[in-house]
Every structure is written in C-alpha cells, then in structure tokens.
Design a protein around this motif. Structure first.
Motif, PDB file in Angstrom:
ATOM      1  N   ASN A  57       0.790  -1.241   0.000  1.00 54.19           N
ATOM      2  CA  ASN A  57       0.000   0.000   0.000  1.00 54.19           C
ATOM      3  C   ASN A  57       0.823   1.293   0.000  1.00 54.19           C
ATOM      4  O   ASN A  57       0.657   2.152   0.867  1.00 54.19           O
ATOM      5  N   ASN A 154      -7.182   4.172   3.474  1.00 57.01           N
ATOM      6  CA  ASN A 154      -7.578   2.995   2.669  1.00 57.01           C
ATOM      7  C   ASN A 154      -9.098   2.777   2.723  1.00 57.01           C
ATOM      8  O   ASN A 154      -9.565   1.746   3.215  1.00 57.01           O
ATOM      9  N   ASP A 156     -11.137   2.230   0.280  1.00 57.08           N
ATOM     10  CA  ASP A 156     -11.587   1.195  -0.661  1.00 57.08           C
ATOM     11  C   ASP A 156     -13.076   1.336  -1.008  1.00 57.08           C
ATOM     12  O   ASP A 156     -13.854   0.389  -0.884  1.00 57.08           O
ATOM     13  N   ASP A 181      -2.950   2.805  -4.551  1.00 57.24           N
ATOM     14  CA  ASP A 181      -3.838   1.641  -4.449  1.00 57.24           C
ATOM     15  C   ASP A 181      -5.024   1.728  -5.423  1.00 57.24           C
ATOM     16  O   ASP A 181      -6.176   1.584  -5.037  1.00 57.24           O
ATOM     17  N   HIS A 183      -7.587   0.539  -8.252  1.00 57.04           N
ATOM     18  CA  HIS A 183      -8.213  -0.716  -8.698  1.00 57.04           C
ATOM     19  C   HIS A 183      -8.832  -0.463 -10.065  1.00 57.04           C
ATOM     20  O   HIS A 183      -9.587   0.508 -10.226  1.00 57.04           O
ATOM     21  N   GLU A 190     -15.110  -5.811  -1.365  1.00 56.97           N
ATOM     22  CA  GLU A 190     -13.721  -6.191  -1.686  1.00 56.97           C
ATOM     23  C   GLU A 190     -13.359  -7.504  -0.991  1.00 56.97           C
ATOM     24  O   GLU A 190     -12.316  -7.630  -0.350  1.00 56.97           O
ATOM     25  N   ASP A 277     -10.295  -4.621   5.444  1.00 55.27           N
ATOM     26  CA  ASP A 277      -9.148  -3.850   5.939  1.00 55.27           C
ATOM     27  C   ASP A 277      -9.133  -3.881   7.476  1.00 55.27           C
ATOM     28  O   ASP A 277     -10.085  -4.359   8.089  1.00 55.27           O
TER      29      ASP A 277
HETATM   30 CA    CA Z   1      -7.068  -1.007  -0.415  1.00 54.71          CA
END
Ligand code: CA
Ligand code: CA
Length: 298
Positions: A57, A154, A156, A181, A183, A190, A277
């Motif tokens: 990361n 993070n 996400d 990071d 995607h 995720e 996470d």
């Molecule tokens: Ca991530």
C-alpha cells in the motif's frame, strides 16, 4: 500541472511526513501510483508470500497545499484515472472475508484490454477505475496506508473515481495529500482483500474550504452525497456514517430532526464499501435529486 512520481511514496500517513511538493488551491496535480504491492508482483509465479508487508500500500506524496490549516477541508476533485495494461489479484488462506475456505496462495494476472478486465476466456468485466487509498495526514498518530480513518486512507470505496470529489478533513498545516492503491475494478465489500490491483495515474484538482470541517470524509458524486466512516466492525462504522450524514444534512438544510431521520430511512442508502481492511468501511448516501431544492454545497 504538477506531476508527482511514484518513487515519492509513503507507507504511513503521518503528521511527521515531509511534503514532496507544494501546490496552491486550484492547482491540478497528476499522481503516478504504484499498485498496492509496490509493483512487485508481475507474473502468476510471484506469490503474495514472497513480498514483505513493509512494501504494501504505497501512497504517492504527500503534497502540501499552501494555506491549508487544521480545521479546514481539502476538496479533491478527481478529473481522470488512467490504469496500466495489466492488473493483479491475490488469494491467500486466512486473508479476506473468505480466506478460511482457501488452502493455497495464488496470484492471478488480469489483463486490461479495450476498457475491459479479462477475467478468463468466458468473463470480461468493464473497468471502472477507482482510488483505494486517498488521505490527508492524521492529527497525531502514524496510520499505515492500509488503514482507513477520519483522514481518509484505505477507504476502498468504489465510488471514489473520475467525476467524484472527496472532501477530507485537514489536521496539519499543508494537509499533506497522498494517494495510491488504484483498482481497475472492484466490487462492494472487496471480499477477497483486493480489487484488480494496478499501477496508474490520477489527475486531480485540489481546493481548500477554510474553517469548515466534517467529522468524516464526504464524497460527492455526480448523483449523490455520501459520508464515509470506518470502524472495527460494520455496526460501529454504520453508526458513524449515519450520524455523519445527520450532521452533514442538518447543518445545510432546515429539517426537523425527526423528519431528517425519516428522510434517511426512506431515501438514504447505507452501503458497504469494504469488509477486509484493519477497519471496515461503510457509506451513507442520499441522492442529489432528492435534496435538490436545498441546493446543498459542502
Ligand atoms: Ca485497499
Ligand atoms: Ca487494493
């Protein structure tokens, strides 16, 4: 335009990090980003177990924004995201929401062709590039880039993509924006612990909102407003995201509290961003169309 190279990366978002560049509000910045494995996994023979946690990361940056002070908000408008021609996924026993059913560690290379992720010879998935890690420096502690929080990090959240604006609290002078990071595509949750992890380039325009801050990051998409909150479990994350939305709307529209709660119950959507996470992330959204007569701004 300022260009920030991927060699200028951090693995921890920290008030102690030194800026790699300084920009002004209104400036455009292009962040070149490594994938979440620091580009170390290139073939299906490269296993997750062969790389160290110390290089997971990376976030390119941090960039200081002139004039940003604690108590302000940094608005990061995502103008564009370009991703590389190949992404990577890993599956690892005991990792992610389904790790207990796995017995072998595998790497899967996912080619990107004509705007599609080639999953196998029968499945292709349109890419929808998004930013996994985007944040400011936290107030006091060092937070690894793999952990989300009030500073962003993070999160996400698959809606953090081209056309959206992320509003991040500023805790230290300069705000210290970093990101990485990417995607190529990811599903809500995720669940395996990764999206199609991929290097790329993110172009953003930054702006400052002085003297105004929300408790958690706010996301504005072309269609909706979201609060994004993270906690050790989904119940706590949901509670924080909901209360953040009550605060956000309550300050900007003259609802009676009971009406606001009713509105969120019939027209708000509580959605899961990720469950894998160190802290889990939930978002609460309300469509702009529903509140259009209130003319909401951050
Ligand atoms: Ca991530
Ligand atoms: Ca990732």
């Amino acid at each position: 335009m300022h260009i920030i190279n991927d060699e200028q990366a951090v693995y921890v978002l920290s008030p102690k990090n030194q800026p790699v560049a300084e920009v002004k509000p209104g400036d455009v910045i292009k962040f070149i980003t490594m994938d979440c494995f620091s580009n170390q996994i290139k073939t299906e023979r490269d296993l997750f177990s062969s790389i160290g946690w110390a290089t997971i990361n990376p976030a390119t940056g941090p960039v200081a924004i002139a004039g940003a002070e604690p108590g302000d908000t940094l608005a990061v408008k995502i103008d564009d995201i370009q991703v590389a021609e190949q992404g990577v996924m890993v599956t690892v026993p005991e990792m992610g929401a389904l790790g207990k059913i796995l017995s072998t560690t595998e790497t899967k290379i996912v080619p990107i062709k004509d705007g599609k992720a080639i999953f196998n010879d029968k499945i292709t998935i349109p890419i929808d590039p998004m930013i996994g890690v985007i944040g400011t420096a936290p107030e006091k502690e060092d937070i690894p880039c793999g952990t989300p929080g009030r500073h962003g990090g993070n999160m996400d959240t698959k809606l953090i993509k081209k056309g959206s604006t992320v509003y991040l609290p500023v805790f230290v002078p300069g705000a210290m924006l970093a990101m990485g990071d990417l995607h190529a595509v990811m599903g809500d949750g995720e669940v395996s612990i990764c999206g199609v992890e991929i290097p790329g380039q993110v172009t953003v325009t930054v702006d400052l909102i002085k003297g105004k801050q929300e408790m958690w990051p706010i996301l504005e998409t072309p269609l909706a407003w979201y609060t994004i909150a993270s906690a050790e479990d989904l119940d706590q994350a949901a509670d924080s995201a909901l209360n953040a939305m009550v605060d956000f709307l309550g300050k900007r529209a003259d609802f009676k509290l009971n009406d606001l709660v009713s509105l969120l119950s019939i027209a708000g959507n509580l959605e899961i961003s990720q469950v894998v996470d160190p802290l889990k992330t939930v978002r609460m959204g309300i469509a702009k169309e529903i509140v259009q007569n209130y003319n909401l701004k951050f």
